[in-house]
Design a protein around this motif. Structure first.
Motif, PDB file in Angstrom:
ATOM      1  N   ASP A   1       0.812  -1.225   0.000  1.00 11.69           N
ATOM      2  CA  ASP A   1       0.000   0.000   0.000  1.00 11.69           C
ATOM      3  C   ASP A   1       0.845   1.275   0.000  1.00 11.69           C
ATOM      4  O   ASP A   1       0.485   2.277   0.598  1.00 11.69           O
ATOM      5  N   ARG A   2       2.003   1.221  -0.675  1.00  9.03           N
ATOM      6  CA  ARG A   2       2.859   2.408  -0.778  1.00  9.03           C
ATOM      7  C   ARG A   2       2.204   3.455  -1.672  1.00  9.03           C
ATOM      8  O   ARG A   2       1.366   3.146  -2.505  1.00  9.03           O
ATOM      9  N   HIS A   3       2.635   4.679  -1.496  1.00 11.73           N
ATOM     10  CA  HIS A   3       2.176   5.800  -2.314  1.00 11.73           C
ATOM     11  C   HIS A   3       3.397   6.546  -2.842  1.00 11.73           C
ATOM     12  O   HIS A   3       4.474   6.451  -2.253  1.00 11.73           O
ATOM     13  N   PRO A   4       3.253   7.304  -3.915  1.00 13.87           N
ATOM     14  CA  PRO A   4       4.395   8.051  -4.423  1.00 13.87           C
ATOM     15  C   PRO A   4       4.887   9.067  -3.395  1.00 13.87           C
ATOM     16  O   PRO A   4       4.088   9.681  -2.687  1.00 13.87           O
ATOM     17  N   ASP A   5       6.177   9.226  -3.324  1.00 17.57           N
ATOM     18  CA  ASP A   5       6.784  10.171  -2.388  1.00 17.57           C
ATOM     19  C   ASP A   5       6.984  11.506  -3.091  1.00 17.57           C
ATOM     20  O   ASP A   5       8.078  11.825  -3.551  1.00 17.57           O
ATOM     21  N   ILE A   6       5.890  12.259  -3.204  1.00 15.70           N
ATOM     22  CA  ILE A   6       5.994  13.571  -3.846  1.00 15.70           C
ATOM     23  C   ILE A   6       6.112  14.670  -2.803  1.00 15.70           C
ATOM     24  O   ILE A   6       6.228  15.843  -3.137  1.00 15.70           O
ATOM     25  N   GLY A   7       6.097  14.271  -1.521  1.00 13.46           N
ATOM     26  CA  GLY A   7       6.197  15.260  -0.459  1.00 13.46           C
ATOM     27  C   GLY A   7       4.963  16.143  -0.420  1.00 13.46           C
ATOM     28  O   GLY A   7       3.977  15.899  -1.095  1.00 13.46           O
ATOM     29  N   VAL A   8       5.038  17.159   0.362  1.00 18.98           N
ATOM     30  CA  VAL A   8       3.953  18.133   0.440  1.00 18.98           C
ATOM     31  C   VAL A   8       4.288  19.243  -0.543  1.00 18.98           C
ATOM     32  O   VAL A   8       5.217  20.000  -0.330  1.00 18.98           O
ATOM     33  N   GLN A   9       3.558  19.280  -1.631  1.00 21.09           N
ATOM     34  CA  GLN A   9       3.818  20.285  -2.654  1.00 21.09           C
ATOM     35  C   GLN A   9       2.611  21.201  -2.752  1.00 21.09           C
ATOM     36  O   GLN A   9       1.609  20.856  -3.361  1.00 21.09           O
ATOM     37  N   ARG A  10       2.747  22.340  -2.093  1.00 12.28           N
ATOM     38  CA  ARG A  10       1.702  23.361  -2.109  1.00 12.28           C
ATOM     39  C   ARG A  10       2.328  24.682  -2.530  1.00 12.28           C
ATOM     40  O   ARG A  10       3.473  24.961  -2.217  1.00 12.28           O
ATOM     41  N   SER A  11       1.539  25.477  -3.213  1.00 12.52           N
ATOM     42  CA  SER A  11       2.053  26.757  -3.678  1.00 12.52           C
ATOM     43  C   SER A  11       0.889  27.655  -4.087  1.00 12.52           C
ATOM     44  O   SER A  11      -0.196  27.164  -4.391  1.00 12.52           O
ATOM     45  N   THR A  12       1.142  28.941  -4.103  1.00 16.15           N
ATOM     46  CA  THR A  12       0.170  29.872  -4.666  1.00 16.15           C
ATOM     47  C   THR A  12       0.382  29.990  -6.176  1.00 16.15           C
ATOM     48  O   THR A  12      -0.419  30.599  -6.866  1.00 16.15           O
ATOM     49  N   ASP A  13       1.462  29.392  -6.688  1.00 21.10           N
ATOM     50  CA  ASP A  13       1.787  29.410  -8.111  1.00 21.10           C
ATOM     51  C   ASP A  13       1.263  28.139  -8.775  1.00 21.10           C
ATOM     52  O   ASP A  13       1.908  27.086  -8.742  1.00 21.10           O
ATOM     53  N   TYR A  14       0.096  28.219  -9.368  1.00 23.50           N
ATOM     54  CA  TYR A  14      -0.520  27.067 -10.030  1.00 23.50           C
ATOM     55  C   TYR A  14       0.373  26.505 -11.136  1.00 23.50           C
ATOM     56  O   TYR A  14       0.517  25.296 -11.283  1.00 23.50           O
ATOM     57  N   ASN A  15       0.967  27.371 -11.938  1.00 24.76           N
ATOM     58  CA  ASN A  15       1.715  26.926 -13.114  1.00 24.76           C
ATOM     59  C   ASN A  15       2.875  26.009 -12.769  1.00 24.76           C
ATOM     60  O   ASN A  15       3.117  25.023 -13.463  1.00 24.76           O
ATOM     61  N   SER A  16       3.612  26.310 -11.711  1.00 26.64           N
ATOM     62  CA  SER A  16       4.753  25.458 -11.362  1.00 26.64           C
ATOM     63  C   SER A  16       4.278  24.063 -10.952  1.00 26.64           C
ATOM     64  O   SER A  16       4.903  23.058 -11.309  1.00 26.64           O
ATOM     65  N   LEU A  17       3.181  23.978 -10.218  1.00 29.42           N
ATOM     66  CA  LEU A  17       2.643  22.672  -9.835  1.00 29.42           C
ATOM     67  C   LEU A  17       2.069  21.934 -11.033  1.00 29.42           C
ATOM     68  O   LEU A  17       2.229  20.714 -11.167  1.00 29.42           O
ATOM     69  N   ALA A  18       1.414  22.641 -11.928  1.00 23.87           N
ATOM     70  CA  ALA A  18       0.844  22.012 -13.125  1.00 23.87           C
ATOM     71  C   ALA A  18       1.946  21.447 -14.021  1.00 23.87           C
ATOM     72  O   ALA A  18       1.796  20.356 -14.586  1.00 23.87           O
ATOM     73  N   GLU A  19       3.057  22.151 -14.155  1.00 29.51           N
ATOM     74  CA  GLU A  19       4.179  21.650 -14.942  1.00 29.51           C
ATOM     75  C   GLU A  19       4.755  20.377 -14.326  1.00 29.51           C
ATOM     76  O   GLU A  19       5.094  19.436 -15.040  1.00 29.51           O
ATOM     77  N   ARG A  20       4.845  20.334 -13.009  1.00 25.58           N
ATOM     78  CA  ARG A  20       5.345  19.143 -12.311  1.00 25.58           C
ATOM     79  C   ARG A  20       4.384  17.967 -12.528  1.00 25.58           C
ATOM     80  O   ARG A  20       4.812  16.860 -12.823  1.00 25.58           O
ATOM     81  N   ALA A  21       3.082  18.209 -12.393  1.00 23.87           N
ATOM     82  CA  ALA A  21       2.085  17.156 -12.604  1.00 23.87           C
ATOM     83  C   ALA A  21       2.170  16.631 -14.041  1.00 23.87           C
ATOM     84  O   ALA A  21       2.140  15.412 -14.264  1.00 23.87           O
TER      85      ALA A  21
END
Length: 86
Positions: A39-59
């Motif tokens: 039941d492991r999950h990806p280790d993406i850490g806590v990725q939160r930001s007010t910058d939508y674009n940087s998170l969307a590029e990562r996704a």
């Protein structure tokens, strides 16, 4: 004054595979269990930001790397999290 919107990168389980680009996606629970035991999950850490674009590029990059291998264990998406104090 409006508070900035906080976005979060999340991973949603999909567990599907295809044999090639021209084939339909099929469930792949057995393959998923081998790639993600205990039941492991990806280790993406806590990725939160007010910058939508940087998170969307990562996704996009995380999804694209899986799609090139003809499987999609996790669909990475950017969701609205909570307002943050300015």
């Amino acid at each position: 004054m409006a508070q900035p919107i906080m976005f979060a990168l999340t991973a949603q389980k999909r567990a599907v595979r295809r044999q090639g680009r021209e084939t339909e996606w099929q469930p792949d629970e057995d393959g998923f269990a081998r790639r993600w035991p205990n039941d492991r999950h990806p280790d993406i850490g806590v990725q939160r930001s007010t910058d939508y674009n940087s998170l969307a590029e990562r996704a996009f990059a995380l999804n694209e790397s899986q799609l090139r291998s003809n499987f999609l264990d996790w669909l990475y998406v950017v969701d609205v999290d909570t307002p943050v104090a300015a």
